[in-house]
Design a protein around this motif. Sequence first.
Motif, mmCIF file in Angstrom:
data_model
loop_
_atom_site.group_PDB
_atom_site.id
_atom_site.type_symbol
_atom_site.label_atom_id
_atom_site.label_comp_id
_atom_site.label_asym_id
_atom_site.label_seq_id
_atom_site.Cartn_x
_atom_site.Cartn_y
_atom_site.Cartn_z
ATOM 1 N N ARG A 209 98.015 -26.710 46.616
ATOM 2 C CA ARG A 209 98.046 -25.908 47.833
ATOM 3 C C ARG A 209 97.407 -26.644 49.007
ATOM 4 O O ARG A 209 97.771 -26.418 50.149
ATOM 5 C CB ARG A 209 97.340 -24.566 47.609
ATOM 6 C CG ARG A 209 98.035 -23.691 46.579
ATOM 7 C CD ARG A 209 97.382 -22.331 46.488
ATOM 8 N NE ARG A 209 98.045 -21.492 45.508
ATOM 9 C CZ ARG A 209 99.125 -20.746 45.746
ATOM 10 N NH1 ARG A 209 99.640 -20.746 46.967
ATOM 11 N NH2 ARG A 209 99.671 -20.012 44.808
ATOM 12 N N ARG B 140 95.175 -29.858 56.649
ATOM 13 C CA ARG B 140 95.220 -28.514 57.220
ATOM 14 C C ARG B 140 93.951 -28.244 58.005
ATOM 15 O O ARG B 140 92.925 -28.908 57.818
ATOM 16 C CB ARG B 140 95.401 -27.461 56.137
ATOM 17 C CG ARG B 140 94.172 -27.238 55.263
ATOM 18 C CD ARG B 140 94.430 -26.138 54.255
ATOM 19 N NE ARG B 140 93.264 -25.851 53.448
ATOM 20 C CZ ARG B 140 92.360 -24.921 53.732
ATOM 21 N NH1 ARG B 140 92.481 -24.232 54.857
ATOM 22 N NH2 ARG B 140 91.334 -24.700 52.940
ATOM 23 N N THR C 143 101.447 -6.518 61.363
ATOM 24 C CA THR C 143 102.643 -6.999 60.663
ATOM 25 C C THR C 143 103.882 -6.740 61.512
ATOM 26 O O THR C 143 104.064 -5.624 62.014
ATOM 27 C CB THR C 143 102.813 -6.293 59.302
ATOM 28 O OG1 THR C 143 101.620 -6.448 58.531
ATOM 29 C CG2 THR C 143 103.982 -6.892 58.526
ATOM 30 N N SER D 172 109.295 -22.629 59.927
ATOM 31 C CA SER D 172 108.386 -21.962 59.011
ATOM 32 C C SER D 172 107.180 -22.824 58.702
ATOM 33 O O SER D 172 106.149 -22.336 58.281
ATOM 34 C CB SER D 172 109.114 -21.601 57.717
ATOM 35 O OG SER D 172 109.475 -22.773 57.014
ATOM 36 N N LYS D 173 107.295 -24.136 58.909
ATOM 37 C CA LYS D 173 106.166 -25.027 58.688
ATOM 38 C C LYS D 173 105.294 -25.161 59.929
ATOM 39 O O LYS D 173 104.345 -25.907 59.949
ATOM 40 C CB LYS D 173 106.674 -26.413 58.269
ATOM 41 C CG LYS D 173 107.355 -26.400 56.907
ATOM 42 C CD LYS D 173 107.897 -27.775 56.558
ATOM 43 C CE LYS D 173 108.613 -27.750 55.205
ATOM 44 N NZ LYS D 173 109.210 -29.034 54.861
ATOM 45 N N ASN E 292 99.762 -19.172 65.702
ATOM 46 C CA ASN E 292 98.746 -19.590 64.749
ATOM 47 C C ASN E 292 97.418 -19.869 65.460
ATOM 48 O O ASN E 292 96.341 -19.494 64.973
ATOM 49 C CB ASN E 292 99.219 -20.833 64.004
ATOM 50 C CG ASN E 292 98.306 -21.204 62.853
ATOM 51 O OD1 ASN E 292 98.086 -20.421 61.937
ATOM 52 N ND2 ASN E 292 97.762 -22.402 62.891
ATOM 53 N N THR F 165 93.880 -15.132 60.267
ATOM 54 C CA THR F 165 94.867 -15.972 59.592
ATOM 55 C C THR F 165 96.263 -15.446 59.901
ATOM 56 O O THR F 165 96.444 -14.248 60.151
ATOM 57 C CB THR F 165 94.659 -15.976 58.067
ATOM 58 O OG1 THR F 165 94.751 -14.623 57.569
ATOM 59 C CG2 THR F 165 93.288 -16.550 57.715
ATOM 60 N N LYS G 160 100.363 -15.584 58.553
ATOM 61 C CA LYS G 160 101.347 -15.939 57.531
ATOM 62 C C LYS G 160 102.739 -15.588 58.039
ATOM 63 O O LYS G 160 102.954 -14.501 58.562
ATOM 64 C CB LYS G 160 101.080 -15.196 56.223
ATOM 65 C CG LYS G 160 99.839 -15.636 55.477
ATOM 66 C CD LYS G 160 99.848 -15.119 54.042
ATOM 67 C CE LYS G 160 99.902 -13.605 53.992
ATOM 68 N NZ LYS G 160 99.839 -13.100 52.602
ATOM 69 N N GLU H 92 106.558 -15.523 56.497
ATOM 70 C CA GLU H 92 107.238 -15.642 55.214
ATOM 71 C C GLU H 92 108.531 -14.842 55.200
ATOM 72 O O GLU H 92 108.681 -13.874 55.945
ATOM 73 C CB GLU H 92 106.310 -15.170 54.087
ATOM 74 C CG GLU H 92 105.768 -13.768 54.297
ATOM 75 C CD GLU H 92 104.640 -13.426 53.346
ATOM 76 O OE1 GLU H 92 104.023 -14.365 52.799
ATOM 77 O OE2 GLU H 92 104.396 -12.225 53.131
ATOM 78 N N CYS I 42 99.364 -11.052 60.568
ATOM 79 C CA CYS I 42 98.118 -11.569 61.126
ATOM 80 C C CYS I 42 96.982 -10.668 60.669
ATOM 81 O O CYS I 42 96.999 -9.458 60.930
ATOM 82 C CB CYS I 42 98.180 -11.615 62.653
ATOM 83 S SG CYS I 42 96.651 -12.248 63.408
#
Length: 356
Positions: free
Chosen positions: A95, A101, A299, A312-313, A323, A332, A334, A336, A347
């Motif tokens: 990971r 990161r 969300t 997505s990256k 971000n 944080t 995400k 997906e 978030c």
Amino acid sequence: MKKKAAPEDPSIAELQAALQASEQISSAIVETAVNAIITIDENCFIETVNSATERLFGYKREEMIGRNISMLMPQPYRSRHDRYVKNYLETGVKRIIGIGREAVAQRKDGSVFPIDLSVGEAVLPTGRRIFTGIIRDLTDRKELEDKLLHISEEEQARIGQDIHDDLCQQLAAIGCLAKVAQKNLAKSGCPEAENLAEIVQLVSKANTRARETSRGLMPVVLDSGGLMAALEELAESTARAYEIECDFRYDNPVQVADNKMSVQLFRISQEAVSNAVKHGQANRVDIHLARQSGNIVLTVRDNGVGIPDLASKGTGMGLLTMNHRAQMIGGTLKIEPRTGGGTQVICSVPAPAKNQ
């Protein structure tokens, strides 16, 4: 008569000298590196550190060697780190290893700061496994990014205020004049009255869109209604502008007293909704705000075609900005794919004490 000992094989001596020189060079490179370099064993205990590590974290070398690497992390990461390493050793699923990161670290004085972390793995000839972390302090870069983002926010607010105070007022005045002229033409039975009525409607729509644009540019979450009212308005204006279904939901009222947090969460919502409509081609978007386990969770879900792999990256500017906004408020982000198709952006931000 004793035999003289055979002279040492020159080739072996040369190899040993070369090996020693190589070790000295490697040690010098690590020791003089600008970035902090730390090696740990499989049990997460620190084996070596360089001088940059001492300068960065404020600990002496002897205070770190032999202790768990989690000592250099703030909570909640400190209590979770060993489990991450254990999961990797058991599953082999990488990971962090081999992937740089951004993360956060903690100095001896307790201060927390942003870092860029790269982790490598090596298996020694003895079979022992070690991990090497290279750490770069991102404090200056983050401060610059925050300043640029703040300037951008101020400029957006200024443009939004100009649109509201100038353009919208002019459109309203034009609409009133056109309406009066249309009524006079209608009274006189002029057939052009119908065309002018259509112009009145178009001016009215233009004024509405200009006001919505103005509200989107200004930090509306600073209004008395707060974040929830702003998200409700975002959903309504999106549904009108793009003629899609867009709803805002919440399980229980979530009041966010921190204006900075409210603004950033609202901007993340704006970007996520815009991506869903423009790039995801969604015809339904749901915005959800909740409080979960001491966190405020935002969300945004859609039923679109999803986002490209590159985006997505995090290579898209909008996604990078989202971000960064999340990081600014200690959260944080995400992004997906959804099981039934589409994308969801989540978030999660630790709720301020007064909101918990």
